[in-house]
Scaffold this motif. Structure first.
Motif, PDB file in Angstrom:
ATOM      1  N   LYS A  59       0.685  -1.148  -0.011  1.00  0.00           N
ATOM      2  CA  LYS A  59      -0.023  -0.045  -0.045  1.00  0.00           C
ATOM      3  C   LYS A  59       0.831   1.336  -0.013  1.00  0.00           C
ATOM      4  O   LYS A  59       0.850   2.259  -0.659  1.00  0.00           O
ATOM      5  N   LYS A  60       1.816   1.433   0.963  1.00  0.00           N
ATOM      6  CA  LYS A  60       2.926   2.394   1.027  1.00  0.00           C
ATOM      7  C   LYS A  60       3.740   2.559  -0.348  1.00  0.00           C
ATOM      8  O   LYS A  60       3.698   3.858  -0.800  1.00  0.00           O
ATOM      9  N   LEU A  61       3.995   1.514  -1.098  1.00  0.00           N
ATOM     10  CA  LEU A  61       4.732   1.315  -2.301  1.00  0.00           C
ATOM     11  C   LEU A  61       3.842   2.076  -3.417  1.00  0.00           C
ATOM     12  O   LEU A  61       4.280   2.989  -4.040  1.00  0.00           O
ATOM     13  N   SER A  62       2.655   1.619  -3.539  1.00  0.00           N
ATOM     14  CA  SER A  62       1.792   2.005  -4.601  1.00  0.00           C
ATOM     15  C   SER A  62       1.467   3.365  -4.455  1.00  0.00           C
ATOM     16  O   SER A  62       1.211   4.132  -5.347  1.00  0.00           O
ATOM     17  N   GLU A  63       0.997   3.934  -3.150  1.00  0.00           N
ATOM     18  CA  GLU A  63       0.763   5.416  -2.957  1.00  0.00           C
ATOM     19  C   GLU A  63       1.951   6.272  -3.209  1.00  0.00           C
ATOM     20  O   GLU A  63       2.004   7.331  -3.904  1.00  0.00           O
ATOM     21  N   ALA A  64       3.180   5.829  -3.059  1.00  0.00           N
ATOM     22  CA  ALA A  64       4.532   6.669  -3.148  1.00  0.00           C
ATOM     23  C   ALA A  64       4.990   6.486  -4.578  1.00  0.00           C
ATOM     24  O   ALA A  64       5.664   7.565  -5.192  1.00  0.00           O
ATOM     25  N   SER A  65       4.491   5.349  -5.479  1.00  0.00           N
ATOM     26  CA  SER A  65       5.091   5.531  -6.691  1.00  0.00           C
ATOM     27  C   SER A  65       4.043   5.577  -7.572  1.00  0.00           C
ATOM     28  O   SER A  65       4.670   5.756  -9.105  1.00  0.00           O
ATOM     29  N   TYR A  66       2.990   5.658  -7.447  1.00  0.00           N
ATOM     30  CA  TYR A  66       1.910   5.914  -8.406  1.00  0.00           C
ATOM     31  C   TYR A  66       2.160   7.313  -9.168  1.00  0.00           C
ATOM     32  O   TYR A  66       1.912   7.033 -10.574  1.00  0.00           O
ATOM     33  N   PRO A  67       2.499   8.318  -8.735  1.00  0.00           N
ATOM     34  CA  PRO A  67       2.953   9.433  -9.628  1.00  0.00           C
ATOM     35  C   PRO A  67       4.030   9.281 -10.515  1.00  0.00           C
ATOM     36  O   PRO A  67       3.692   9.416 -11.776  1.00  0.00           O
ATOM     37  N   PHE A  68       4.971   8.375 -10.141  1.00  0.00           N
ATOM     38  CA  PHE A  68       6.138   7.864 -10.945  1.00  0.00           C
ATOM     39  C   PHE A  68       5.516   6.969 -12.210  1.00  0.00           C
ATOM     40  O   PHE A  68       6.108   7.289 -13.226  1.00  0.00           O
ATOM     41  N   LEU A  69       4.829   6.072 -11.651  1.00  0.00           N
ATOM     42  CA  LEU A  69       4.165   4.957 -12.770  1.00  0.00           C
ATOM     43  C   LEU A  69       3.516   5.711 -13.850  1.00  0.00           C
ATOM     44  O   LEU A  69       3.554   5.346 -15.015  1.00  0.00           O
ATOM     45  N   LYS A  70       2.704   6.908 -13.525  1.00  0.00           N
ATOM     46  CA  LYS A  70       1.883   7.598 -14.543  1.00  0.00           C
ATOM     47  C   LYS A  70       2.832   8.476 -15.473  1.00  0.00           C
ATOM     48  O   LYS A  70       2.401   8.835 -16.604  1.00  0.00           O
ATOM     49  N   GLU A  71       4.137   8.662 -14.892  1.00  0.00           N
ATOM     50  CA  GLU A  71       5.024   9.532 -15.795  1.00  0.00           C
ATOM     51  C   GLU A  71       5.817   8.672 -17.007  1.00  0.00           C
ATOM     52  O   GLU A  71       6.113   9.288 -17.962  1.00  0.00           O
ATOM     53  N   ILE A  72       5.841   7.282 -16.662  1.00  0.00           N
ATOM     54  CA  ILE A  72       6.421   6.363 -17.745  1.00  0.00           C
ATOM     55  C   ILE A  72       5.697   6.086 -18.983  1.00  0.00           C
ATOM     56  O   ILE A  72       4.437   6.144 -19.008  1.00  0.00           O
ATOM     57  N   ASP A  73       6.422   6.431 -20.157  1.00  0.00           N
ATOM     58  CA  ASP A  73       5.753   6.237 -21.414  1.00  0.00           C
ATOM     59  C   ASP A  73       5.541   4.588 -21.726  1.00  0.00           C
ATOM     60  O   ASP A  73       6.461   4.226 -22.383  1.00  0.00           O
ATOM     61  N   TRP A  74       4.454   4.050 -21.286  1.00  0.00           N
ATOM     62  CA  TRP A  74       4.272   2.652 -21.559  1.00  0.00           C
ATOM     63  C   TRP A  74       4.013   2.242 -22.979  1.00  0.00           C
ATOM     64  O   TRP A  74       4.016   1.020 -23.164  1.00  0.00           O
ATOM     65  N   SER A  75       3.704   3.212 -23.875  1.00  0.00           N
ATOM     66  CA  SER A  75       3.537   2.819 -25.264  1.00  0.00           C
ATOM     67  C   SER A  75       5.143   2.779 -25.927  1.00  0.00           C
ATOM     68  O   SER A  75       4.978   2.598 -27.125  1.00  0.00           O
ATOM     69  N   SER A  76       6.201   2.988 -25.352  1.00  0.00           N
ATOM     70  CA  SER A  76       7.390   2.777 -25.668  1.00  0.00           C
ATOM     71  C   SER A  76       7.727   1.564 -25.995  1.00  0.00           C
ATOM     72  O   SER A  76       7.515   0.784 -25.446  1.00  0.00           O
ATOM     73  N   ASP A  77       8.235   1.379 -27.397  1.00  0.00           N
ATOM     74  CA  ASP A  77       8.898   0.117 -27.538  1.00  0.00           C
ATOM     75  C   ASP A  77       9.960  -0.492 -26.859  1.00  0.00           C
ATOM     76  O   ASP A  77      10.232  -1.598 -27.070  1.00  0.00           O
ATOM     77  N   VAL A  78      10.695   0.251 -26.065  1.00  0.00           N
ATOM     78  CA  VAL A  78      11.888   0.224 -25.128  1.00  0.00           C
ATOM     79  C   VAL A  78      11.472  -1.147 -24.249  1.00  0.00           C
ATOM     80  O   VAL A  78      12.128  -2.090 -23.941  1.00  0.00           O
ATOM     81  N   TYR A  79      10.052  -1.274 -23.795  1.00  0.00           N
ATOM     82  CA  TYR A  79       9.634  -1.974 -23.113  1.00  0.00           C
ATOM     83  C   TYR A  79       9.293  -3.456 -23.646  1.00  0.00           C
ATOM     84  O   TYR A  79       8.699  -4.383 -23.217  1.00  0.00           O
ATOM     85  N   GLY A  80       9.353  -3.718 -25.024  1.00  0.00           N
ATOM     86  CA  GLY A  80       9.138  -4.816 -25.780  1.00  0.00           C
ATOM     87  C   GLY A  80      10.177  -5.625 -26.398  1.00  0.00           C
ATOM     88  O   GLY A  80       9.669  -6.550 -27.172  1.00  0.00           O
ATOM     89  N   LYS A  81      11.412  -5.118 -26.171  1.00  0.00           N
ATOM     90  CA  LYS A  81      12.547  -5.761 -26.660  1.00  0.00           C
ATOM     91  C   LYS A  81      13.586  -5.815 -25.946  1.00  0.00           C
ATOM     92  O   LYS A  81      13.985  -4.874 -25.108  1.00  0.00           O
ATOM     93  N   LEU A  82      14.770  -6.718 -26.209  1.00  0.00           N
ATOM     94  CA  LEU A  82      15.833  -6.681 -25.393  1.00  0.00           C
ATOM     95  C   LEU A  82      17.035  -6.619 -26.462  1.00  0.00           C
ATOM     96  O   LEU A  82      17.463  -7.789 -26.859  1.00  0.00           O
ATOM     97  N   PRO A  83      17.305  -5.416 -26.932  1.00  0.00           N
ATOM     98  CA  PRO A  83      18.156  -5.391 -28.164  1.00  0.00           C
ATOM     99  C   PRO A  83      19.432  -6.067 -28.174  1.00  0.00           C
ATOM    100  O   PRO A  83      20.209  -6.335 -28.870  1.00  0.00           O
ATOM    101  N   THR A  84      19.973  -5.976 -26.853  1.00  0.00           N
ATOM    102  CA  THR A  84      21.440  -6.687 -26.751  1.00  0.00           C
ATOM    103  C   THR A  84      21.502  -7.971 -25.971  1.00  0.00           C
ATOM    104  O   THR A  84      22.614  -8.534 -25.819  1.00  0.00           O
ATOM    105  N   ALA A  85      20.305  -8.478 -25.548  1.00  0.00           N
ATOM    106  CA  ALA A  85      20.160  -9.765 -25.170  1.00  0.00           C
ATOM    107  C   ALA A  85      20.393 -11.021 -26.326  1.00  0.00           C
ATOM    108  O   ALA A  85      19.957 -11.078 -27.440  1.00  0.00           O
ATOM    109  N   ASN A  86      21.163 -12.248 -25.883  1.00  0.00           N
ATOM    110  CA  ASN A  86      21.730 -13.355 -26.600  1.00  0.00           C
ATOM    111  C   ASN A  86      20.312 -14.120 -26.340  1.00  0.00           C
ATOM    112  O   ASN A  86      20.047 -14.136 -25.174  1.00  0.00           O
ATOM    113  N   PRO A  87      19.839 -14.651 -27.473  1.00  0.00           N
ATOM    114  CA  PRO A  87      18.513 -15.612 -27.209  1.00  0.00           C
ATOM    115  C   PRO A  87      18.700 -16.503 -26.190  1.00  0.00           C
ATOM    116  O   PRO A  87      17.702 -17.002 -25.583  1.00  0.00           O
TER     117      PRO A  87
END
Length: 201
Positions: A59-87
């Motif tokens: 509960k404390k974590l959620s309340e403290a981090s929710y403003p931060f969560l809303k600032e993240i661009d979740w539509s960015s493709d950076v969250y959909g790939k690991l470009p430097t990772a070996n399969p």
């Protein structure tokens, strides 16, 4: 749904890589890990019916981090790939996650799946769920991780910590959010981590 799962995987990698010192020892210095830790907040599970120290910390974590969560661009493709990772490195990481999941309490896993489903259903146009669903999701990762045991948790941590995402990832992610909000989120995340460890078998 597949895109959401990919986002969660990369968020976990960013968080675990940012928290290079063990998840159960004092966290890293600097602001970049704070931004990375924000990703970890997104990949939780579900709280049980009774309240305990994990639920209180969630509960404390959620309340403290929710403003931060809303600032993240979740539509960015950076969250959909690991470009430097070996399969094959990714496959080994997935294997450790499977083993950890198999060690988790079945009731905690079921509750986590249900909380994820509910949270995904309540996301807005920017990809952010409600505070209530976010809290339920954060509480479950604590119960799920605590039920898996420290050894298997650290196996997952260590395999993801071996990923090399490049030195520019932290600063780039940090540049996209408010530093004060990231700091507050990271501080609450460390307290949440301590509550999970204290409950771990």
């Amino acid at each position: 749904m597949a895109k959401a799962r990919k986002a969660c995987v990369l968020a976990a990698v960013l968080a675990l890589t940012g928290l290079r010192q063990s998840a159960f020892v004092p966290g890293p210095r600097g602001l970049a890990p704070m931004a990375a830790a924000g990703g970890m907040l997104a990949m939780a599970g579900a709280a049980p019916a009774h309240a305990d120290k994990i639920d209180d910390a969630a509960k404390k974590l959620s309340e403290a981090s929710y403003p931060f969560l809303k600032e993240i661009d979740w539509s960015s493709d950076v969250y959909g790939k690991l470009p430097t990772a070996n399969p094959f490195q990714v496959l080994k990481a997935v294997d450790k996650m499977i083993v950890m999941g198999a060690a988790m309490d079945s009731a905690a896993l079921k509750a986590g799946a249900e909380a994820h489903h509910k949270a995904i259903g309540s996301i807005d146009a920017k990809g952010v769920t409600t505070l209530a669903d976010y809290e339920a999701v954060n509480a479950a990762i604590g119960h799920m991780v605590a039920s898996a045991g420290e050894s298997k948790t650290m196996d997952v941590y260590n395999v993801f910590a071996g990923f090399n995402l490049g030195k520019d990832v932290g600063p780039y992610m940090m540049s996209k959010v408010n530093a004060a909000d990231a700091s507050a989120a990271y501080k609450a995340f460390l307290e949440f981590k301590d509550a999970v460890k204290a409950s771990q078998r």
